[in-house]
Design an enzyme around this catalytic site. Structure first.
Site, PDB file in Angstrom:
ATOM      1  N   GLU A 175    -125.057  -2.873 -87.186  1.00 61.19           N
ATOM      2  CA  GLU A 175    -125.644  -3.868 -86.256  1.00 61.19           C
ATOM      3  C   GLU A 175    -126.786  -3.272 -85.431  1.00 61.19           C
ATOM      4  OE1 GLU A 175    -122.265  -5.419 -84.089  1.00 61.19           O
ATOM      5  OE2 GLU A 175    -121.207  -5.932 -85.929  1.00 61.19           O
ATOM      6  N   ASN A 226    -125.300  -1.842 -92.188  1.00 60.66           N
ATOM      7  CA  ASN A 226    -124.326  -2.938 -92.208  1.00 60.66           C
ATOM      8  C   ASN A 226    -124.588  -3.873 -91.033  1.00 60.66           C
ATOM      9  OD1 ASN A 226    -121.761  -4.044 -93.233  1.00 60.66           O
ATOM     10  ND2 ASN A 226    -120.871  -3.355 -91.288  1.00 60.66           N
ATOM     11  N   HIS A 262    -119.230 -12.641 -91.695  1.00 63.10           N
ATOM     12  CA  HIS A 262    -118.468 -13.397 -90.689  1.00 63.10           C
ATOM     13  C   HIS A 262    -119.070 -14.799 -90.607  1.00 63.10           C
ATOM     14  CE1 HIS A 262    -116.129 -10.025 -89.314  1.00 63.10           C
ATOM     15  NE2 HIS A 262    -117.207  -9.304 -89.095  1.00 63.10           N
ATOM     16  N   GLU A 291    -117.089  -7.489 -94.353  1.00 58.90           N
ATOM     17  CA  GLU A 291    -116.168  -7.939 -93.296  1.00 58.90           C
ATOM     18  C   GLU A 291    -115.910  -9.446 -93.397  1.00 58.90           C
ATOM     19  OE1 GLU A 291    -117.480  -6.689 -89.378  1.00 58.90           O
ATOM     20  OE2 GLU A 291    -118.175  -4.755 -90.118  1.00 58.90           O
ATOM     21  N   ASP A 293    -114.852 -13.099 -93.291  1.00 57.40           N
ATOM     22  CA  ASP A 293    -113.894 -14.091 -92.809  1.00 57.40           C
ATOM     23  C   ASP A 293    -114.640 -15.395 -92.538  1.00 57.40           C
ATOM     24  OD1 ASP A 293    -115.030 -13.420 -90.296  1.00 57.40           O
ATOM     25  OD2 ASP A 293    -113.225 -12.418 -89.582  1.00 57.40           O
TER      26      ASP A 293
HETATM   27  O1  G3I Z   1    -108.827   0.300 -76.808  1.00 59.54           O
HETATM   28  C1  G3I Z   1    -107.680  -0.516 -76.604  1.00 59.54           C
HETATM   29  C2  G3I Z   1    -106.463   0.185 -77.128  1.00 59.54           C
HETATM   30  O2  G3I Z   1    -106.272   1.387 -76.483  1.00 59.54           O
HETATM   31  C3  G3I Z   1    -105.231  -0.728 -76.997  1.00 59.54           C
HETATM   32  O3  G3I Z   1    -104.171  -0.184 -77.702  1.00 59.54           O
HETATM   33  C4  G3I Z   1    -105.502  -2.119 -77.570  1.00 59.54           C
HETATM   34  C5  G3I Z   1    -104.386  -3.088 -77.277  1.00 59.54           C
HETATM   35  O4  G3I Z   1    -104.712  -4.372 -77.735  1.00 59.54           O
HETATM   36  O5  G3I Z   1    -106.709  -2.638 -77.051  1.00 59.54           O
HETATM   37  C6  G3I Z   1    -107.781  -1.775 -77.403  1.00 59.54           C
HETATM   38  O6  G3I Z   1    -109.053  -2.364 -77.388  1.00 59.54           O
HETATM   39  C7  G3I Z   1    -109.344  -3.189 -78.510  1.00 59.54           C
HETATM   40  C8  G3I Z   1    -110.409  -2.573 -79.405  1.00 59.54           C
HETATM   41  O7  G3I Z   1    -110.794  -3.455 -80.439  1.00 59.54           O
HETATM   42  C9  G3I Z   1    -109.965  -1.262 -80.013  1.00 59.54           C
HETATM   43  O8  G3I Z   1    -110.931  -0.305 -79.807  1.00 59.54           O
HETATM   44  C10 G3I Z   1    -109.758  -4.557 -78.032  1.00 59.54           C
HETATM   45  O9  G3I Z   1    -108.683  -5.161 -77.352  1.00 59.54           O
HETATM   46  C11 G3I Z   1    -110.205  -5.411 -79.176  1.00 59.54           C
HETATM   47  O10 G3I Z   1    -110.671  -6.655 -78.717  1.00 59.54           O
HETATM   48  C12 G3I Z   1    -111.276  -4.708 -79.986  1.00 59.54           C
HETATM   49  O11 G3I Z   1    -111.753  -5.630 -80.940  1.00 59.54           O
HETATM   50  C13 G3I Z   1    -112.405  -5.187 -82.133  1.00 59.54           C
HETATM   51  C14 G3I Z   1    -113.880  -5.487 -82.067  1.00 59.54           C
HETATM   52  O12 G3I Z   1    -114.499  -5.129 -83.299  1.00 59.54           O
HETATM   53  C15 G3I Z   1    -114.553  -4.746 -80.938  1.00 59.54           C
HETATM   54  O13 G3I Z   1    -115.920  -4.905 -80.944  1.00 59.54           O
HETATM   55  C16 G3I Z   1    -111.773  -5.951 -83.297  1.00 59.54           C
HETATM   56  O14 G3I Z   1    -110.412  -5.552 -83.444  1.00 59.54           O
HETATM   57  C17 G3I Z   1    -112.549  -5.690 -84.589  1.00 59.54           C
HETATM   58  O15 G3I Z   1    -112.113  -6.574 -85.588  1.00 59.54           O
HETATM   59  C18 G3I Z   1    -114.032  -5.927 -84.369  1.00 59.54           C
HETATM   60  O16 G3I Z   1    -114.693  -5.563 -85.559  1.00 59.54           O
HETATM   61  C19 G3I Z   1    -116.106  -5.789 -85.604  1.00 59.54           C
HETATM   62  C20 G3I Z   1    -116.686  -4.768 -86.546  1.00 59.54           C
HETATM   63  O17 G3I Z   1    -116.304  -3.458 -86.193  1.00 59.54           O
HETATM   64  C21 G3I Z   1    -118.201  -4.893 -86.637  1.00 59.54           C
HETATM   65  N1  G3I Z   1    -118.610  -6.241 -86.982  1.00 59.54           N
HETATM   66  C22 G3I Z   1    -118.027  -7.287 -86.160  1.00 59.54           C
HETATM   67  C23 G3I Z   1    -116.506  -7.187 -86.119  1.00 59.54           C
HETATM   68  C24 G3I Z   1    -115.888  -8.322 -85.348  1.00 59.54           C
HETATM   69  O18 G3I Z   1    -116.249  -8.243 -83.995  1.00 59.54           O
END
Ligand code: G3I
Length: 387
Positions: A175, A226, A262, A291, A293
């Site tokens: 990104e 990506n 997405h 990715e 969905d």
């Molecule tokens: O860091 C805390 C962690 O310590 C704790 O255990 C957990 C409990 O729920 O929360 C953690 O933070 C989460 C984080 O991912 C992990 O680092 C956040 O709540 C969560 O909202 C976050 O979301 C991720 C998101 O990227 C962040 O930008 C999603 O799971 C993930 O699917 C999403 O993936 C991205 C791709 O990498 C890039 N392209 C877009 C895609 C969707 O946003």
């Protein structure tokens, strides 16, 4: 009509008992315990040169993995997919939480699970404006370009080196372009990304070196750019195309272009995915859907979609897969997790959901069935595929 979950789990018990092996060389080398007769498994019906993947959050789903007693989720993950992408475990905040401190625990668990289940791993990601630890966000505000380069080089060499030989594709840069609607339009994220910001005078030189460092750390991994909104031919992918040309001209070991995939039913569907993939393939790059969905706006008071929405979702998943099947340079097709209970969508897009290909009880949605049919039509197990 739903098929039973049992049909999705064929032969996984035996596969789960297999000891860890080295990463398979072909995307869909059939592991012991699997058979090409398993007609309900995406991984078994794919052409041999196309990996079918899913994102998985190792920290939440795989750190308790016991090959003798896999969870139901772990069984489905192993049965259906030949490739895994760490949804969060290899991002900066997870793997490099403090200066000089690397934490590979959950990423290692993910790679070990993948190898035990004869799956390949897509690395994700080394340079991104999001999910950076506080020390990068804070210190990064004052970095000179030399300082930013040193931090990034150490990170890339350490992380890619740690997994050397065990990751087939890396999303090196994720990104890095803004969107059309961002302030300034489509251009490199020299404000939001701390590394590109510090090196804003010549961000392409930094990108070239980032790919070079990754290549030196693992010469066998294919190195990707990506992004989202990067499926069809559009202003953003035009910018990527020009960047790819510049990087290749500068000798960067750029190997692939990934369209995240997405999608939302709130927007129209771009039918130029295949044309977009073909132009990147003509540069000598691999392409991938990284990715996928397809989220659905759920009507007020409803927890599920309408039959029409379900049908359109299936068409869109299938169209992305078809574009990939029709371009032999398309090396992997990855869905961004399953089931809906694990999806990032409802947290980020209130009112939208039902975005993955499996129900919460792991029974297949029509999108899954459509993809399975398309894989079966593409002559499973052979390479090159049609097209
Ligand atoms: O860091 C805390 C962690 O310590 C704790 O255990 C957990 C409990 O729920 O929360 C953690 O933070 C989460 C984080 O991912 C992990 O680092 C956040 O709540 C969560 O909202 C976050 O979301 C991720 C998101 O990227 C962040 O930008 C999603 O799971 C993930 O699917 C999403 O993936 C991205 C791709 O990498 C890039 N392209 C877009 C895609 C969707 O946003």
């Amino acid at each position: 009509m739903r098929r039973s979950m049992r049909s999705l789990l064929v032969a996984t018990a035996a596969a789960a008992l297999v000891l860890p092996l080295c990463a398979v060389s072909a995307a869909n080398a059939t592991p012991p315990g699997f058979s090409s007769a398993d007609k309900d498994a995406l991984r078994n019906q794919a052409p041999s040169d196309l990996a079918i993947g899913s994102a998985v959050w190792g920290k939440q789903q795989l750190t308790d993995y016991d090959p003798a007693a896999p969870t139901e989720y772990q069984q489905v993950l192993g049965a259906q997919f030949s490739s895994l992408t760490p949804e969060n475990d290899m991002k900066w905040d997870a793997i490099h939480p403090a200066p000089g401190v690397y934490d590979f625990a959950s990423a290692d668990a993910l790679v070990a699970y993948a190898e035990a289940n004869h799956q390949q791993v897509r690395g994700h990601t080394l340079l991104w404006h999001s999910q950076n630890p506080a020390w990068v966000t804070e210190a990064g505000a004052a970095w000179t370009c030399d300082q930013a380069r040193d931090v990034l080089e150490d990170h890339i060499r350490t992380v890619v080196g740690h997994f050397k030989g065990r990751i087939y594709e890396w999303d090196v840069a994720n990104e890095i372009f803004q969107d059309t609607w961002d302030n300034g339009g489509v251009r490199l994220r020299t404000e939001a990304n701390p590394f590109l910001r510090a090196c804003a005078d010549d961000p392409v030189a930094l990108l070239v070196d980032a790919f070079r460092w990754a290549h030196e750390a693992d010469p066998d991994a294919v190195l990707f750019l990506n992004d989202y909104n990067a499926e069809g031919v559009n202003e953003k992918t035009d910018a990527y195309y020009e960047l790819a040309e510049r990087m290749l001209d500068a000798g960067a070991p750029l190997g692939g272009f990934g369209a995240q995939g997405h999608l939302s039913l709130l927007y129209g569907f771009d039918t130029s995915i295949q044309a977009n993939f073909e132009r990147f393939a003509a540069l000598g790059l691999q392409v991938a859907v990284t990715e996928a969905d397809v989220r659905i706006p759920l009507l007020e008071g409803e927890t599920g979609p309408t039959p029409e929405q379900v049908a359109v979702q299936a068409e869109r998943y299938d169209a992305m897969l078809e574009a990939c099947l029709n371009v032999t340079a398309c090396s992997s097709f990855t869905v961004w997790g399953f089931p809906d209970a694990n999806s990032w969508v409802p947290d980020v897009f209130p009112g939208e959901g039902w975005a993955t290909i499996l129900e919460d009880d792991y029974s297949p949605k029509p999108a899954f069935d459509a993809m399975l049919r398309s894989l079966q039509d593409a002559t499973p197990g052979v390479s090159p595929r049609r097209g």
